[in-house]
Design a protein around this motif. Structure first.
Motif, PDB file in Angstrom:
ATOM      1  N   PHE A  65       3.437  -8.500  11.336  1.00 59.58           N
ATOM      2  CA  PHE A  65       2.135  -7.857  11.115  1.00 59.58           C
ATOM      3  C   PHE A  65       1.975  -6.662  12.044  1.00 59.58           C
ATOM      4  CE2 PHE A  65       0.136  -9.466  14.970  1.00 59.58           C
ATOM      5  CZ  PHE A  65       0.897 -10.598  15.254  1.00 59.58           C
ATOM      6  N   HIS A  66       1.128  -5.731  11.611  1.00 63.21           N
ATOM      7  CA  HIS A  66       0.881  -4.516  12.397  1.00 63.21           C
ATOM      8  C   HIS A  66      -0.492  -3.988  12.028  1.00 63.21           C
ATOM      9  CE1 HIS A  66       1.311  -0.399  13.918  1.00 63.21           C
ATOM     10  NE2 HIS A  66       2.368  -0.814  14.597  1.00 63.21           N
ATOM     11  N   GLU A  67      -1.168  -3.399  12.985  1.00 67.93           N
ATOM     12  CA  GLU A  67      -2.490  -2.818  12.726  1.00 67.93           C
ATOM     13  C   GLU A  67      -2.379  -1.730  11.651  1.00 67.93           C
ATOM     14  OE1 GLU A  67      -4.217  -1.109  16.207  1.00 67.93           O
ATOM     15  OE2 GLU A  67      -6.102  -0.666  15.179  1.00 67.93           O
ATOM     16  N   LEU A  68      -3.364  -1.723  10.762  1.00 71.99           N
ATOM     17  CA  LEU A  68      -3.399  -0.714   9.705  1.00 71.99           C
ATOM     18  C   LEU A  68      -4.843  -0.414   9.340  1.00 71.99           C
ATOM     19  CD1 LEU A  68      -2.165   0.978   7.309  1.00 71.99           C
ATOM     20  CD2 LEU A  68      -2.229  -1.141   5.967  1.00 71.99           C
ATOM     21  N   ASP A  69      -5.182   0.871   9.378  1.00 69.17           N
ATOM     22  CA  ASP A  69      -6.479   1.317   8.860  1.00 69.17           C
ATOM     23  C   ASP A  69      -6.176   2.268   7.708  1.00 69.17           C
ATOM     24  OD1 ASP A  69      -8.903   2.396   8.242  1.00 69.17           O
ATOM     25  OD2 ASP A  69      -9.475   2.899  10.287  1.00 69.17           O
ATOM     26  N   THR A  73      -4.969   8.613   7.709  1.00 68.41           N
ATOM     27  CA  THR A  73      -3.593   9.007   7.358  1.00 68.41           C
ATOM     28  C   THR A  73      -2.657   8.730   8.533  1.00 68.41           C
ATOM     29  OG1 THR A  73      -4.392  10.677   5.824  1.00 68.41           O
ATOM     30  CG2 THR A  73      -2.147  10.959   6.606  1.00 68.41           C
ATOM     31  N   ALA A  74      -3.128   8.983   9.747  1.00 68.24           N
ATOM     32  CA  ALA A  74      -2.285   8.757  10.934  1.00 68.24           C
ATOM     33  C   ALA A  74      -1.916   7.279  11.054  1.00 68.24           C
ATOM     34  CB  ALA A  74      -3.013   9.229  12.184  1.00 68.24           C
ATOM     35  N   SER A  75      -2.890   6.399  10.812  1.00 67.75           N
ATOM     36  CA  SER A  75      -2.636   4.965  10.908  1.00 67.75           C
ATOM     37  C   SER A  75      -1.630   4.526   9.837  1.00 67.75           C
ATOM     38  CB  SER A  75      -3.951   4.191  10.755  1.00 67.75           C
ATOM     39  OG  SER A  75      -3.699   2.810  10.702  1.00 67.75           O
ATOM     40  N   VAL A  76      -1.769   5.063   8.629  1.00 63.93           N
ATOM     41  CA  VAL A  76      -0.840   4.700   7.550  1.00 63.93           C
ATOM     42  C   VAL A  76       0.572   5.165   7.913  1.00 63.93           C
ATOM     43  CG1 VAL A  76      -0.244   5.106   5.110  1.00 63.93           C
ATOM     44  CG2 VAL A  76      -2.620   4.641   5.755  1.00 63.93           C
ATOM     45  N   THR A 124     -16.480   3.199   1.412  1.00 60.13           N
ATOM     46  CA  THR A 124     -16.082   2.584   0.138  1.00 60.13           C
ATOM     47  C   THR A 124     -15.000   3.411  -0.559  1.00 60.13           C
ATOM     48  OG1 THR A 124     -18.300   1.636  -0.086  1.00 60.13           O
ATOM     49  CG2 THR A 124     -16.972   1.749  -2.085  1.00 60.13           C
ATOM     50  N   LEU A 125     -15.222   4.716  -0.623  1.00 58.89           N
ATOM     51  CA  LEU A 125     -14.241   5.570  -1.319  1.00 58.89           C
ATOM     52  C   LEU A 125     -12.980   5.765  -0.478  1.00 58.89           C
ATOM     53  CD1 LEU A 125     -17.008   7.736  -2.840  1.00 58.89           C
ATOM     54  CD2 LEU A 125     -15.204   6.698  -4.202  1.00 58.89           C
ATOM     55  N   GLN A 126     -13.139   5.861   0.836  1.00 57.23           N
ATOM     56  CA  GLN A 126     -11.982   6.011   1.729  1.00 57.23           C
ATOM     57  C   GLN A 126     -11.013   4.845   1.594  1.00 57.23           C
ATOM     58  OE1 GLN A 126     -10.344   7.799   3.727  1.00 57.23           O
ATOM     59  NE2 GLN A 126     -11.640   9.594   3.999  1.00 57.23           N
ATOM     60  N   THR A 127     -11.542   3.636   1.614  1.00 53.72           N
ATOM     61  CA  THR A 127     -10.653   2.470   1.616  1.00 53.72           C
ATOM     62  C   THR A 127     -10.097   2.178   0.215  1.00 53.72           C
ATOM     63  OG1 THR A 127     -12.618   1.076   1.461  1.00 53.72           O
ATOM     64  CG2 THR A 127     -11.651   1.325   3.624  1.00 53.72           C
ATOM     65  N   ASN A 128     -10.982   2.044  -0.773  1.00 51.94           N
ATOM     66  CA  ASN A 128     -10.542   1.575  -2.091  1.00 51.94           C
ATOM     67  C   ASN A 128      -9.719   2.601  -2.870  1.00 51.94           C
ATOM     68  OD1 ASN A 128     -12.024  -1.156  -2.522  1.00 51.94           O
ATOM     69  ND2 ASN A 128     -13.613   0.188  -1.730  1.00 51.94           N
ATOM     70  N   VAL A 129     -10.003   3.891  -2.651  1.00 49.79           N
ATOM     71  CA  VAL A 129      -9.283   4.914  -3.433  1.00 49.79           C
ATOM     72  C   VAL A 129      -8.297   5.691  -2.571  1.00 49.79           C
ATOM     73  CG1 VAL A 129      -9.480   6.815  -5.067  1.00 49.79           C
ATOM     74  CG2 VAL A 129     -11.348   5.199  -4.842  1.00 49.79           C
ATOM     75  N   LEU A 130      -8.809   6.373  -1.539  1.00 49.89           N
ATOM     76  CA  LEU A 130      -7.912   7.217  -0.737  1.00 49.89           C
ATOM     77  C   LEU A 130      -6.909   6.365   0.033  1.00 49.89           C
ATOM     78  CD1 LEU A 130     -10.422   9.961   0.527  1.00 49.89           C
ATOM     79  CD2 LEU A 130      -8.867  10.027  -1.425  1.00 49.89           C
ATOM     80  N   GLY A 131      -7.357   5.193   0.492  1.00 50.70           N
ATOM     81  CA  GLY A 131      -6.438   4.296   1.207  1.00 50.70           C
ATOM     82  C   GLY A 131      -5.287   3.878   0.318  1.00 50.70           C
ATOM     83  N   LEU A 132      -5.617   3.540  -0.920  1.00 51.45           N
ATOM     84  CA  LEU A 132      -4.587   3.130  -1.889  1.00 51.45           C
ATOM     85  C   LEU A 132      -3.610   4.288  -2.137  1.00 51.45           C
ATOM     86  CD1 LEU A 132      -5.253   1.180  -5.140  1.00 51.45           C
ATOM     87  CD2 LEU A 132      -3.955   3.280  -5.226  1.00 51.45           C
TER      88      LEU A 132
END
Ligand code: NDP
Ligand code: 8X3
Length: 271
Positions: A65-69, A73-76, A124-132
């Motif tokens: 496991f590893h931290e992920l936000d 973009t930097a975290s990804v 909501t939009l950051q996680t569900n759409v841009l995160g994906l």
């Protein structure tokens, strides 16, 4: 020629975002039971540690496991660099990541558009759409072509219908559905499969997050009805990923028997 062999998940690397609770944590256990090797990401590391330990007990060939936000973009990028160190590379230059579960997300608030808050909409939009999008862009070069690899996106009934107070969430999950359909076109010919699993009411931490920790409000969402469980969805994920490589399950809409539609829910009297 088409061979009708179930796709084995044994010793395959499976990456799950949002693995610290709900569907993601249940998916870790379900893929573990197939003997898969897990790469788990979320922001709550303490939770991930427990999920990974449980997955090993459930039969995972490995669980890291590893931290992920996903909203960063930097975290990804950092997360995917870590993923590369775990999975190694194949001679063909493609990686060994066989399953990507884009699950991280959720809803924030239930305000009308007139009363909506920027922070809720943006998260909501950051996680569900841009995160994906971010996670998929970074993961695709690590997925082997023509080997039965799969991307499983977690959408929602909310992406297929509308209900008051959910403008950003409905837009986000409609966006997830659109991204899934676009990927289906873009990945045609690569052998990499992609699909969306769209649940209705499921009792996880989803409503606690939506109502910002108000447990009473969250519990009321499921009062008197039998909601889906995280395990129901995890079981579907494993089924989708283990179809023979020539089978792509494009879209699954799954609801509790007690839910005919959004807002059309059968409830028994609560004592
Ligand atoms: P939970 O709240 O239990 O789980 C949400 C997961 O997403 C957590 O692991 C959380 O981890 C993670 N997450 C949230 N934001 C981020 C972020 N920025 N970066 C990384 N991880 C993040 O809810 P569910 O299991 O129900 O939700 C999983 C998915 O299923 C979501 O996409 C949700 O929209 C969808 N869904 C849920 C339904 C339901 O009724 N429960 C129905 C239909 C779809 P952490 O906080 O540790 O980062
Ligand atoms: C979560 C299900 O009905 O709260 O996606 O929108 S619902």
């Amino acid at each position: 020629m088409t061979t009708r062999m179930k796709y084995s998940l044994k010793n395959k690397w499976v990456l799950i975002t949002g693995a610290s609770s709900g569907f993601g944590a249940a998916a870790a256990r379900a893929f573990a039971a197939e003997g898969a090797k897990l790469l788990l990401g979320a922001r709550r590391i303490d939770r991930l540690e427990k999920v990974a330990a449980r997955a090993v007990k459930a039969g995972a060939a490995a669980a890291h496991f590893h931290e992920l936000d996903v909203s960063s973009t930097a975290s990804v990028k950092t997360f995917m660099a870590w993923v590369k160190t775990k999975i190694g590379r194949r001679k063909s230059a493609a990686g060994n990541l066989h399953v990507l579960v884009n699950n991280a997300g959720g809803a924030h608030g239930l305000d009308s558009v007139a009363a909506g808050k920027d922070a809720d909409w943006e998260t909501t939009l950051q996680t569900n759409v841009l995160g994906l999008l971010r996670v998929t862009r970074a993961a695709l070069p690590l997925m082997p072509p023509d080997a039965g690899a799969s991307i499983l996106n977690i959408g929602s009934i909310a992406g297929r219908t509308a209900y008051a107070g959910a403008a950003a969430y409905c837009a986000a999950k409609a966006g997830e559905l659109a991204v899934t359909r676009v990927l289906r076109h873009e990945l045609l010919g690569t052998g990499i499969r992609v699909g969306t699993i769209d649940p209705g009411l499921a009792e996880t931490e989803f409503s606690v997050v939506r109502f910002k920790g108000d447990k009473k409000k969250a519990d009321d969402v499921y009062a008197g009805m039998n909601p889906l469980t995280a395990e129901d969805i995890a079981e579907i994920m494993v089924w989708v990923a283990s179809r023979p490589p020539h089978v792509n399950i494009d879209e699954i809409l799954v609801k509790p028997t007690d839910q005919a539609e959004m807002g059309k829910v059968f409830r028994r009297p609560v004592k």
